[in-house]
Scaffold this active site. Structure first.
Site, PDB file in Angstrom:
ATOM      1  N   LEU A 184      12.631 -13.538  70.802  1.00  0.00           N
ATOM      2  CA  LEU A 184      12.872 -12.314  70.046  1.00  0.00           C
ATOM      3  C   LEU A 184      11.561 -11.670  69.588  1.00  0.00           C
ATOM      4  O   LEU A 184      10.737 -12.314  68.940  1.00  0.00           O
ATOM      5  CB  LEU A 184      13.747 -12.611  68.830  1.00  0.00           C
ATOM      6  CG  LEU A 184      14.033 -11.424  67.905  1.00  0.00           C
ATOM      7  CD1 LEU A 184      14.834 -10.347  68.631  1.00  0.00           C
ATOM      8  CD2 LEU A 184      14.769 -11.888  66.650  1.00  0.00           C
ATOM      9  N   ASP A 185      11.386 -10.398  69.949  1.00  0.00           N
ATOM     10  CA  ASP A 185      10.234  -9.602  69.521  1.00  0.00           C
ATOM     11  C   ASP A 185       8.901 -10.231  69.884  1.00  0.00           C
ATOM     12  O   ASP A 185       7.891 -10.042  69.195  1.00  0.00           O
ATOM     13  CB  ASP A 185      10.289  -9.350  68.006  1.00  0.00           C
ATOM     14  CG  ASP A 185      11.487  -8.517  67.601  1.00  0.00           C
ATOM     15  OD1 ASP A 185      11.956  -7.717  68.419  1.00  0.00           O
ATOM     16  OD2 ASP A 185      11.968  -8.690  66.466  1.00  0.00           O
ATOM     17  N   GLU A 186       8.865 -10.972  70.988  1.00  0.00           N
ATOM     18  CA  GLU A 186       7.619 -11.606  71.419  1.00  0.00           C
ATOM     19  C   GLU A 186       7.138 -11.057  72.762  1.00  0.00           C
ATOM     20  O   GLU A 186       6.159 -11.547  73.315  1.00  0.00           O
ATOM     21  CB  GLU A 186       7.802 -13.127  71.535  1.00  0.00           C
ATOM     22  CG  GLU A 186       8.128 -13.834  70.233  1.00  0.00           C
ATOM     23  CD  GLU A 186       6.958 -13.879  69.269  1.00  0.00           C
ATOM     24  OE1 GLU A 186       5.816 -13.685  69.723  1.00  0.00           O
ATOM     25  OE2 GLU A 186       7.184 -14.100  68.060  1.00  0.00           O
TER      26      GLU A 186
END
Length: 329
Positions: free
Chosen positions: A272-274
């Site tokens: 997530l969000d990486e």
């Protein structure tokens, strides 16, 4: 296949720059006062290969030998990485340099340097990217993308909008979509049933996806979905990642008393969000901002950042770099 895995020739074709007749630019050996001025067309070529001596010279010779003229070139050779990146913009006469010949010339160049990526596009002749927009309850990014598409600022064709929020038939978004002839698909999703199969069916003919709401990365996108779709997905996130991840990022930032807010557009990965970052924008805030003005500034940043990322992607400015980075020319 993700952006990090994509190889030569697998990116979809794009439209962006306009065709024009340029009398001040000429091919070698042609007179400026020639009465038979050619209609010159823009081309874009991106190249990634192991670093070696003479790559720029060969690239230039490939274009010049066919009567083309380079308008701009960007090169990046990271220190101690033994890899070469370039993006070239050029004009050419399609009569003198037919597309089939152009593809063959760049293919030979790719073989010469064992390129990992060699992509050529003729923006005003190649098809536009086909995208689907996945949106949640918030409208600001979705509406901005629709206006950008309508005004011709984004070189894409929007095939449909998919949402886990049921917008009424009389809402401004639905009326706008109906006027534009873009289908709207409401799919009620839960943690147990994310409707991934139905979404995949709706987006099977797209070139990439756009998440117009950060919440969707939590609610719709799973590792199985990413593998099944196999193409790039661009997301927008409030804040400069990795700060303020998860739900209610604006409130997190507001409560933290930050003095600088931002927005990050990035590729979606299983973490997530990486994912690799494409674009980031910032704006100052102060103690004079209340939550309403804070959120308004944040939403404006998100709209600008997402549109810029999509435009950069369509113009072949974004290339993978290392495991989780990007080169953005």
């Amino acid at each position: 296949m993700s952006l990090m895995q994509r190889v030569s020739g697998s990116l979809p074709q794009v439209v962006g720059f306009a065709k024009r007749s340029i009398k001040s630019l000429r091919f070698p050996g042609e007179s400026l006062d020639s009465s038979n001025s050619s209609v010159l067309t823009h081309g874009i070529h991106v190249f990634q290969c192991p670093d070696a001596v003479g790559i720029v010279a060969k690239l230039s010779d490939c274009i010049a030998s066919r009567g083309g003229n380079i308008l701009g070139a960007d090169v990046f050779v990271p220190e101690n990485k033994h890899v070469f990146y370039s993006r070239s913009q050029f004009i050419f006469d399609p009569v003198k340099w037919p597309r089939e010949q152009m593809d063959e010339d760049f293919k030979n160049l790719s073989k010469m340097f064992n390129a990992m990526r060699s992509i050529v596009r003729v923006p005003d002749r190649d098809p536009k990217y086909k995208i689907a927009v996945l949106a949640s309850k918030q409208d600001h990014c979705l509406v901005d993308l629709l206006h950008g598409w309508q005004d011709g600022r984004l070189p894409v064709d929007i095939t449909c909008v998919i949402s886990n929020h049921d917008r009424g038939s009389n809402t401004h978004v639905i009326r706008f979509l109906e006027r534009l002839g873009i289908p709207y698909h409401y799919l009620h999703t839960t943690k147990e049933n994310k409707r991934e199969g139905e979404i995949l069916e709706l987006v099977q003919n797209t070139d990439f996806l756009v998440l117009a709401s950060m919440k969707l990365s939590l609610q719709l996108i799973s590792g199985n979905f990413l593998k099944s779709y196999g193409k790039d997905i661009i997301n927008i996130h409030h804040g400069l990642l990795p700060s303020f991840k998860g739900g209610h990022p604006s409130k997190q930032a507001f409560d933290a008393g930050v003095k600088l807010i931002g927005a990050t557009s990035h590729f979606v990965t299983e973490e997530l969000d990486e994912g690799p970052i494409i674009e980031q924008m910032v704006e100052r805030v102060s103690h004079r901002d209340n939550l309403r003005s804070f959120v308004q500034k944040s939403e404006n940043l998100e709209k600008q950042c997402l549109a810029k990322a999509i435009k950069s992607y369509c113009e072949l400015r974004v290339l993978p770099y290392q495991e989780n980075k990007t080169v953005v020319f």
